[in-house]
Design a protein around this motif. Structure first.
Motif, short mmCIF file in Angstrom:
data_model
loop_
_atom_site.label_atom_id
_atom_site.label_comp_id
_atom_site.label_asym_id
_atom_site.label_seq_id
_atom_site.Cartn_x
_atom_site.Cartn_y
_atom_site.Cartn_z
N LYS A 1 -7.95 42.43 -96.40
CA LYS A 1 -7.22 41.16 -96.45
C LYS A 1 -7.20 40.47 -95.09
O LYS A 1 -7.16 39.24 -95.02
N ASN B 1 -9.22 42.04 -115.10
CA ASN B 1 -8.32 41.62 -114.03
C ASN B 1 -8.83 42.05 -112.65
O ASN B 1 -8.65 41.32 -111.67
N ASP C 1 -11.40 39.57 -111.49
CA ASP C 1 -10.74 38.30 -111.12
C ASP C 1 -10.01 38.42 -109.79
O ASP C 1 -10.10 37.53 -108.93
N GLU C 2 -9.29 39.53 -109.60
CA GLU C 2 -8.53 39.73 -108.37
C GLU C 2 -9.45 39.85 -107.16
O GLU C 2 -9.18 39.27 -106.11
N ASN D 1 -12.61 38.77 -106.84
CA ASN D 1 -13.26 37.49 -106.57
C ASN D 1 -12.31 36.51 -105.90
O ASN D 1 -12.67 35.85 -104.91
N LYS D 2 -11.09 36.42 -106.42
CA LYS D 2 -10.10 35.48 -105.88
C LYS D 2 -9.79 35.80 -104.43
O LYS D 2 -9.83 34.93 -103.56
N MET D 3 -9.48 37.07 -104.14
CA MET D 3 -9.13 37.43 -102.78
C MET D 3 -10.31 37.26 -101.83
O MET D 3 -10.16 36.74 -100.72
N THR D 4 -11.49 37.68 -102.26
CA THR D 4 -12.68 37.61 -101.39
C THR D 4 -13.03 36.18 -101.04
O THR D 4 -13.32 35.87 -99.87
N ILE D 5 -12.98 35.30 -102.03
CA ILE D 5 -13.31 33.89 -101.77
C ILE D 5 -12.21 33.24 -100.92
O ILE D 5 -12.51 32.41 -100.04
N GLU D 6 -10.96 33.61 -101.14
CA GLU D 6 -9.87 33.07 -100.31
C GLU D 6 -10.03 33.50 -98.85
O GLU D 6 -9.82 32.71 -97.94
N GLU E 1 -12.92 31.42 -97.43
CA GLU E 1 -12.58 30.01 -97.20
C GLU E 1 -11.61 29.85 -96.03
O GLU E 1 -11.75 28.92 -95.22
#
Length: 241
Positions: A153, A177, A180-181, A183-188, A191
């Motif tokens: 993180k 899930n 999804d979790e 992908n969401k964390m990695t892309i966040e 970015e």
């Protein structure tokens, strides 16, 4: 955490202050394999058989030369050259076809050279180990290892190539899930750190404007180098040569 041997280098890479922990992992694997190739292993028959067959790519033959074991490299190249000569000598010889040249037909010599030019002893070992390290990242993620998740993180993100590698591997290994979790964390993470890099390189550019010459550099003195790390995976080790 019940550490296994392959989790240690992954954890260590994520502890390093760098723009892409996967680049750090890949550098370490590459250096280990250059050392392996130029260490006592090159005297082993089974290793020499493999290096004779595969040879080395341009990048890695240069690194072997820089390792400064010229005698060892000469011995490796000697048997590699002899193996290439042997292979070429055993290829079917081309005969004249009455002046007609079928361009679309591959010739035995070009087929062999295509295979040879696309192979590298170090690349093969590096890619195999790197794939297992990426798999380890997903393993630690699925296991919800607290130490690893904290490092993940708070890392500085990933270069473009390795972000793609992570997301592709997650697509194969995760579902529901968990997918999804991840992908969401990695892309966040990506970015957030892309914004940081943009901000730093913008300030770096402003410092070339006389209106900002007396302003502090903030965190932008090495912004261009870090930008190239982010976009092209050019690592600290390569810059420090």
């Amino acid at each position: 955490m019940e550490e296994k041997l392959y989790t240690i280098p992954v954890m260590d890479a994520f502890k390093v202050d760098c723009e892409c922990p996967l680049c750090k992992m890949r550098d370490d694997i590459e250096n280990d394999n250059i050392s392996f190739a130029m260490g006592p292993s090159y005297m082993e028959d089974y290793i020499r058989f493999e290096t004779d067959e595969k040879g080395y790519c341009k990048r890695h033959v240069k690194k072997l030369y820089e390792y400064n074991n010229r005698l060892g490299l000469a011995l490796i190249m000697e048997t590699h050259l002899k193996n290439v000569k042997k292979q070429v000598d055993t290829l079917p010889k081309e005969k004249s076809s009455g002046g007609l040249f079928k361009k679309k037909e591959k010739k035995p010599i070009t087929e062999y050279l295509d295979k040879l030019n696309g192979s590298c002893f170090v690349c093969d070992r590096l890619n195999d180990t790197f794939d297992r390290y990426v798999a380890t990242i997903l393993y630690l993620w699925k296991k919800e290892d607290k130490d690893f998740l904290e490092l993940y993180k708070n890392c500085k993100g990933f270069c473009f190539e390795h972000l793609n590698a992570l997301l592709k591997y997650a697509d194969k290994e995760l579902s529901g899930n968990k997918f999804d979790e991840f992908n969401k964390m990695t892309i966040e993470i990506f970015e957030k750190n892309l914004d940081r890099t943009i901000e730093d390189v913008e300030w770096f550019i402003k410092k070339f404007d006389y209106r900002y010459k007396d302003e502090p550099w903030k965190n932008s003195k090495d912004a261009l180098v870090r930008t190239l790390c982010k976009t092209n995976g050019v690592t600290d080790e390569e810059w420090n040569k």
